[in-house]
Design an enzyme around this catalytic site. Structure first.
Site, PDB file in Angstrom:
ATOM      1  N   LYS A  80      -3.735   9.144  -5.091  1.00 57.35           N
ATOM      2  CA  LYS A  80      -2.416   9.708  -4.846  1.00 57.35           C
ATOM      3  C   LYS A  80      -1.928  10.408  -6.110  1.00 57.35           C
ATOM      4  O   LYS A  80      -2.119   9.898  -7.227  1.00 57.35           O
ATOM      5  CB  LYS A  80      -1.449   8.583  -4.441  1.00 57.35           C
ATOM      6  CG  LYS A  80      -0.041   9.057  -4.075  1.00 57.35           C
ATOM      7  CD  LYS A  80       0.811   7.883  -3.627  1.00 57.35           C
ATOM      8  CE  LYS A  80       2.231   8.306  -3.247  1.00 57.35           C
ATOM      9  NZ  LYS A  80       3.054   7.172  -2.772  1.00 57.35           N
ATOM     10  N   SER A 163       5.442   7.696   1.527  1.00 58.44           N
ATOM     11  CA  SER A 163       5.155   8.888   0.748  1.00 58.44           C
ATOM     12  C   SER A 163       3.655   9.146   0.568  1.00 58.44           C
ATOM     13  O   SER A 163       3.254  10.232   0.156  1.00 58.44           O
ATOM     14  CB  SER A 163       5.801   8.771  -0.638  1.00 58.44           C
ATOM     15  OG  SER A 163       5.283   7.649  -1.349  1.00 58.44           O
ATOM     16  N   SER A 187       5.552   2.760   1.589  1.00 55.13           N
ATOM     17  CA  SER A 187       4.821   4.022   1.495  1.00 55.13           C
ATOM     18  C   SER A 187       3.310   3.907   1.556  1.00 55.13           C
ATOM     19  O   SER A 187       2.622   4.916   1.538  1.00 55.13           O
ATOM     20  CB  SER A 187       5.218   4.755   0.204  1.00 55.13           C
ATOM     21  OG  SER A 187       6.534   5.233   0.294  1.00 55.13           O
TER      22      SER A 187
END
Length: 494
Positions: A80, A163, A187
């Protein structure tokens, strides 16, 4: 082994194939890089550097040949874009950090590299991890000239969740066998549910936050996302461990083998079912998939126990006071002075601050900074921030009372399946969708999402499992046994 089959292998299978020299690390890396190029329309990757990836892969092939390979030697992984990396740019999906190159790797990145993983690239996310749809990214994805939303591979008109949306999409679409994500209020779990994969958020402090760009420091936690609980157990074992010299929130607990109890029987396991997770607002198709999973657990020997988490509804206002307050403080460092974006035209230092932040931050980030600054301001600190901290402690106490009656807690991850892109114009509506994931985050408890079926429109549904502190091995055991009895985690959209 033929190359086209590589993307159908999970982490455990691929690691075994690499050790047996049925495939090389270079071949595996090339295969997944090609997959990423072929599916650029999904918007999962924001940075790829083939030369850097293949250099890592060749190094792992040499170790395998020398017989000195680590457990995950040659397994491709993507990170990420909230974790800093030396070999790839790190932007937190924000214009504020466009083009930034870190001089060091995040601890989670370096630990996975030590375990032998080969980095494919960086994955899209909501800007500074603020959002639940991955529509808040401000960085163009690989292959795109402009900013585009990340698309759910099961239905490209739908959000992937956030997210960690790019992370979930990469695993679901078989663009990477394993990825990292971060979970502040859900998330990892929510995009895992929306994309039909497995993801786990460990106990707060289990994985070092060093090198993870901060959103809300008392909530942020790194975790793995992959196709199965077995794969997540292998990754989590490599990621976790104390890091006291670099992260003051890192727990002084030694690294564990989280796969040690994967095949244990579930006979006698008490699964708590909170009434508050099954009330008004839960979509019928989600409820049906979750109920079917709970029935499967009963067949596996578990007992369902009704429990109460009475302050569940309060988790939304509490979180959206505390997290923005911490974000307001953490993001004050992005001022155009030391690194990141700086406005081109300004009259004085204060004007530079204002224009830099106005240009560099997106709407959702600005919204949360303003909320956070407000609740921390004189006259409002006691009324909002302090009261939210008190209720946070009560929410944690509710969980401890529940764990007197059960071993794990189960329920939905989100009230609905993935919704259409652009359909939620009111940010408060998106905030309310976090109601089932926020309580565990506020309490610092481990939680995970496990695929348990499909709702309307063939959209994935995830089951949320929550454990007491340091019960990751038990969570993964429960998830693995369910996955041995079902095949939802093996379904692929592509």
């Amino acid at each position: 082994m033929t190359s086209p089959a590589l993307h159908d292998l999970g982490v455990a299978q691929l690691a075994a194939a690499l050790r047996a020299k049925q495939v090389s690390a270079v071949e595996a890396a090339q295969h997944f890089l090609a997959r990423a190029r072929d599916h650029q329309n999904l918007g999962a990757y924001v940075a790829i550097d083939e030369a850097a990836t293949l250099a890592q892969a060749r190094a792992q092939d040499e170790k395998i040949a020398a017989g000195s390979a680590a457990p995950l030697a040659g397994v491709p992984i993507a990170h990420k874009d909230i974790f800093v990396t030396r070999d790839f740019p790190t932007t937190a999906a924000s214009r504020m950090l466009a083009g930034y190159r870190s001089p060091f790797d995040a601890t989670v990145v370096s630990k996975l590299a030590d375990a032998g993983c080969v980095t494919l690239g960086k994955l899209n996310c909501d800007e500074f991890a603020m959002g639940g749809t991955n529509e808040n990214s401000a960085i163009p994805a690989v292959g795109c000239d402009s900013v585009q939303p990340v698309r759910n591979p099961w239905d490209t008109t739908r959000v992937p969740g956030g997210s960690s949306g790019g992370s979930a999409v990469a695993v679901a679409a078989r663009l990477a066998p394993a990825v990292t994500g971060t979970d502040t209020g859900g998330s990892i779990r929510q995009p895992a549910s929306f994309c039909g994969i497995t993801g786990i958020k460990p106990t707060y402090g289990r994985a070092s936050r060093y090198g993870m760009i901060a959103f809300a420091s008392s909530l942020d936690q790194a975790g793995p996302m992959a196709r199965s609980a077995e794969d997540c157990a292998l990754l989590l074992s490599a990621m976790c461990g104390p890091d006291p010299d670099r992260d003051s929130t890192s727990l002084d607990r030694p690294a564990e083998d989280f796969s040690r109890n994967l095949t244990d029987s579930l006979d006698g396991l008490r699964i708590g079912v909170p009434a508050e997770f099954f009330g008004e607002g839960l979509a019928d198709d989600v409820r049906a998939a979750v109920d079917a999973a709970l029935k499967e657990y009963e067949k596996l020997g578990a007992t369902l126990v009704p429990i109460a988490l009475p302050r569940t509804e309060l988790s939304v206002p509490v979180y959206y006071i505390l997290a923005p307050a911490e974000a307001s403080s953490n993001l004050s460092r992005f001022d155009g002075v030391r690194y990141g974006h700086r406005a081109q035209q300004y009259s004085d230092l204060l004007d530079m601050y204002k224009k830099t932040r106005a240009e560099g931050f997106g709407d959702e980030v600005k919204r949360r900074i303003m909320i956070g600054t407000y609740v921390l301001s004189e006259g409002y600190y006691d009324a909002y921030y302090l009261q939210a901290q008190k209720i946070r402690r009560m929410i944690a106490d509710d969980f401890q009372a529940a764990f007197q009656q059960c071993d794990l807690i189960a329920g939905p991850v989100a009230p609905t399946t993935a919704w259409p892109l652009g359909s939620q114009t009111d940010p408060v509506s998106s905030y309310l969708a976090d109601i089932y994931t926020l309580p565990a985050s506020l309490a610092g408890l481990p939680g995970m999402s496990v695929p348990v079926g499909f709702g309307n429109g063939n959209l994935p549904v995830g089951l949320q499992l929550i454990g007491n502190y340091f019960s990751e091995a038990r969570l993964l055991n429960a998830a693995h046994r369910l996955q041995q009895a079902t095949d939802w985690h093996q379904r692929s959209p592509l």
